[in-house]
Scaffold this active site. Structure first.
Site, PDB file in Angstrom:
ATOM      1  N   ASN A 128     -12.718   5.696  10.048  1.00  0.00           N
ATOM      2  CA  ASN A 128     -12.768   5.700   8.453  1.00  0.00           C
ATOM      3  C   ASN A 128     -13.530   4.111   8.230  1.00  0.00           C
ATOM      4  OD1 ASN A 128     -11.008   3.699   8.369  1.00  0.00           O
ATOM      5  ND2 ASN A 128     -10.176   4.159   7.005  1.00  0.00           N
TER       6      ASN A 128
ATOM      7  N   ASN B  42      -6.839  10.072  -0.784  1.00  0.00           N
ATOM      8  CA  ASN B  42      -6.562   9.313  -1.875  1.00  0.00           C
ATOM      9  C   ASN B  42      -6.513   9.482  -3.000  1.00  0.00           C
ATOM     10  OD1 ASN B  42      -7.809   6.757   0.459  1.00  0.00           O
ATOM     11  ND2 ASN B  42      -9.990   8.581   0.089  1.00  0.00           N
TER      12      ASN B  42
ATOM     13  N   GLU C 150     -10.297  -0.581  -1.362  1.00  0.00           N
ATOM     14  CA  GLU C 150     -10.705   0.706  -1.012  1.00  0.00           C
ATOM     15  C   GLU C 150     -11.495   2.120  -1.706  1.00  0.00           C
ATOM     16  OE1 GLU C 150      -7.685   2.651   1.081  1.00  0.00           O
ATOM     17  OE2 GLU C 150      -6.059   0.583   0.962  1.00  0.00           O
TER      18      GLU C 150
ATOM     19  N   ASN D 249     -15.199   1.839   2.608  1.00  0.00           N
ATOM     20  CA  ASN D 249     -13.881   0.817   2.091  1.00  0.00           C
ATOM     21  C   ASN D 249     -14.905  -0.683   1.930  1.00  0.00           C
ATOM     22  OD1 ASN D 249     -11.424   2.420   2.368  1.00  0.00           O
ATOM     23  ND2 ASN D 249     -12.205   3.434   4.010  1.00  0.00           N
TER      24      ASN D 249
ATOM     25  N   HIS E 297     -15.775   0.850   7.059  1.00  0.00           N
ATOM     26  CA  HIS E 297     -15.860  -0.617   6.443  1.00  0.00           C
ATOM     27  C   HIS E 297     -16.960  -1.605   6.371  1.00  0.00           C
ATOM     28  CE1 HIS E 297     -10.830   0.558   6.267  1.00  0.00           C
ATOM     29  NE2 HIS E 297     -11.247   0.735   7.429  1.00  0.00           N
TER      30      HIS E 297
ATOM     31  N   CYS F 119      -4.825  -2.641   3.979  1.00  0.00           N
ATOM     32  CA  CYS F 119      -5.014  -1.421   4.319  1.00  0.00           C
ATOM     33  C   CYS F 119      -5.682  -2.014   5.744  1.00  0.00           C
ATOM     34  CB  CYS F 119      -7.152  -1.740   3.478  1.00  0.00           C
ATOM     35  SG  CYS F 119      -8.021  -0.345   4.336  1.00  0.00           S
TER      36      CYS F 119
ATOM     37  N   GLY G  29      -8.667  -1.111   7.287  1.00  0.00           N
ATOM     38  CA  GLY G  29      -8.693  -2.381   6.774  1.00  0.00           C
ATOM     39  C   GLY G  29      -9.244  -3.700   7.546  1.00  0.00           C
TER      40      GLY G  29
ATOM     41  N   CYS H 136      -5.930   6.291   8.193  1.00  0.00           N
ATOM     42  CA  CYS H 136      -4.916   5.210   6.699  1.00  0.00           C
ATOM     43  C   CYS H 136      -3.485   4.468   7.651  1.00  0.00           C
ATOM     44  CB  CYS H 136      -4.502   6.417   5.659  1.00  0.00           C
ATOM     45  SG  CYS H 136      -3.646   5.150   4.944  1.00  0.00           S
ATOM     46  N   GLY H 137      -4.070   2.855   8.305  1.00  0.00           N
ATOM     47  CA  GLY H 137      -3.265   2.407   9.308  1.00  0.00           C
ATOM     48  C   GLY H 137      -1.802   2.055   8.542  1.00  0.00           C
TER      49      GLY H 137
ATOM     50  N   ASN I  82       1.536  -1.359  -0.125  1.00  0.00           N
ATOM     51  CA  ASN I  82       0.389   0.604  -0.063  1.00  0.00           C
ATOM     52  C   ASN I  82       1.027   0.980  -0.010  1.00  0.00           C
ATOM     53  OD1 ASN I  82      -2.452   1.579   2.532  1.00  0.00           O
ATOM     54  ND2 ASN I  82      -2.256   1.314   0.329  1.00  0.00           N
TER      55      ASN I  82
HETATM   56  N1  LIG Z   1      -8.838   4.453   1.111  1.00  0.00           N
HETATM   57  C1  LIG Z   1      -9.126   4.517   2.603  1.00  0.00           C
HETATM   58  C2  LIG Z   1      -7.579   5.313   3.140  1.00  0.00           C
HETATM   59  C3  LIG Z   1      -6.497   5.165   3.075  1.00  0.00           C
HETATM   60  C4  LIG Z   1      -7.085   3.447   3.954  1.00  0.00           C
HETATM   61  C5  LIG Z   1      -5.844   2.403   4.153  1.00  0.00           C
HETATM   62  N2  LIG Z   1      -4.505   2.212   2.761  1.00  0.00           N
HETATM   63  C6  LIG Z   1      -5.512   1.788   5.404  1.00  0.00           C
HETATM   64  O1  LIG Z   1      -4.127   0.925   5.372  1.00  0.00           O
HETATM   65  O2  LIG Z   1      -6.154   1.577   6.416  1.00  0.00           O
HETATM   66  C7  LIG Z   1     -10.554   5.224   3.216  1.00  0.00           C
HETATM   67  O3  LIG Z   1     -10.798   5.645   2.294  1.00  0.00           O
HETATM   68  O4  LIG Z   1     -11.354   5.801   4.021  1.00  0.00           O
END
Ligand SMILES: N[C@@H](CCC[C@H](N)C(=O)O)C(=O)O
Length: 281
Positions: free
Chosen positions: A164, A66, A215, A197, A166, A224, A227, A75-76, A13
């Site tokens: 965020n 993004n 995502e 997500n 999920h 993610c 995620g 973003c983790g 990522n």
């Molecule tokens: N696309 C996600 C933000 C990014 C998440 C990321 N890749 C992770 O590692 O957590 C969003 O719009 O919430």
């Protein structure tokens, strides 16, 4: 205009990191971030991350765009990359060092570990419909294995916010999921007013799960972090896994622990600098 950057990846990522310590406003616009993330005409990345001055008693602020220019709350994998980036900027990568990072999802605390690993206190998950947000259930209810129709099929989804949104679906055969076609249908489903997500998960054992992710704002990525945390929370809530679990993503594995003592989720995984450069606008 010339913009110095460092490219990082956490389990594939990948992010463009920008030293923005001199200003509380990101150096570049969302439109410029889209151009930088383009894999043919730009640097290529899943997002652009800014290391800004701290606020509200934190050491730094993280903001992220993004690859479609939208701004997520957290973003983790990105915050592990940010921790390594800060260590590099400060020329201090002492093992055990922690940073208090202000994000749109509150204060998040990464800790440097040996071998380019970072453990992140991701905070408590949020589970109510109004917190995700989703209209799939009443605002005060949890979304646990609730049917959601996508492409003429009812999928049983469990929703978790790690700051965020999920939407997690457990399946028997992960490889057979047509992620490219159904991912965007979930992301833009009208029951998710801020989009979502999307994670598909196969439980291999109570302490080992495999997942693939679509995502919000970036499409299919190799990993993610938020995620993977959401998946462990969703699996535990529906009786499928232990509190400590390895989550295997296409880019590699994350160790996730949803603590029963403080209700916070802890994530451990790698983050690595790949190259430095100057982007020419
Ligand atoms: N696309 C996600 C933000 C990014 C998440 C990321 N890749 C992770 O590692 O957590 C969003 O719009 O919430």
């Amino acid at each position: 205009m010339k913009i110095p950057f460092t490219k990082y990846q956490g389990l594939g990522n990948d992010f463009i990191l920008i030293d923005n310590r001199h200003s509380p406003e990101p150096l570049i616009t969302a439109e410029m971030a889209v151009a930088m993330c383009d894999r043919h005409f730009g640097i290529g990345a899943d997002g652009v991350i800014f290391a800004l001055p701290g606020q509200a008693a934190t050491d730094y602020t993280m903001r992220i765009f993004n690859s479609d220019g939208s701004e997520p709350e957290m973003c983790g994998n990105g915050i592990r990359c940010l921790a390594q980036f800060i260590a590099r900027l400060e020329a201090n990568n002492t093992i055990g060092r922690t940073y208090r990072i202000h994000t749109l999802a509150g204060t998040i605390i990464p800790r440097l570990e040996a071998n380019e690993q970072v453990t992140v206190d991701m905070g408590p998950p949020q589970l109510l419909g109004s917190e995700i947000p989703t209209t799939l259930v009443k605002g005060s209810e949890k979304v646990l294995a609730v049917p959601l129709e996508v492409e003429g099929k009812d999928w049983l989804v469990t929703c978790v916010s790690m700051g965020n949104p999920h939407c997690v679906t457990f399946v028997d055969d992960l490889a057979s999921i047509p992620l490219e076609t159904i991912g965007p249908k979930f992301e833009h489903h009208p029951v998710f007013p801020q989009r979502t997500n999307v994670e598909f998960v196969e439980v291999v054992a109570p302490d080992y799960m495999k997942m693939r992710v679509w995502e919000r704002g970036a499409g299919i990525t190799l990993a993610c972090g938020t995620g993977a945390c959401a998946v462990v929370v969703a699996a535990l809530l529906t009786g499928k896994c232990d509190r400590r679990c390895t989550v295997e993503l296409p880019g590699g594995c994350l160790q996730i622990h949803w603590s029963d003592t403080d209700n916070r989720v802890y994530m451990t995984g790698p983050a690595k600098a790949v190259f430095e450069g100057i982007y020419l606008v």
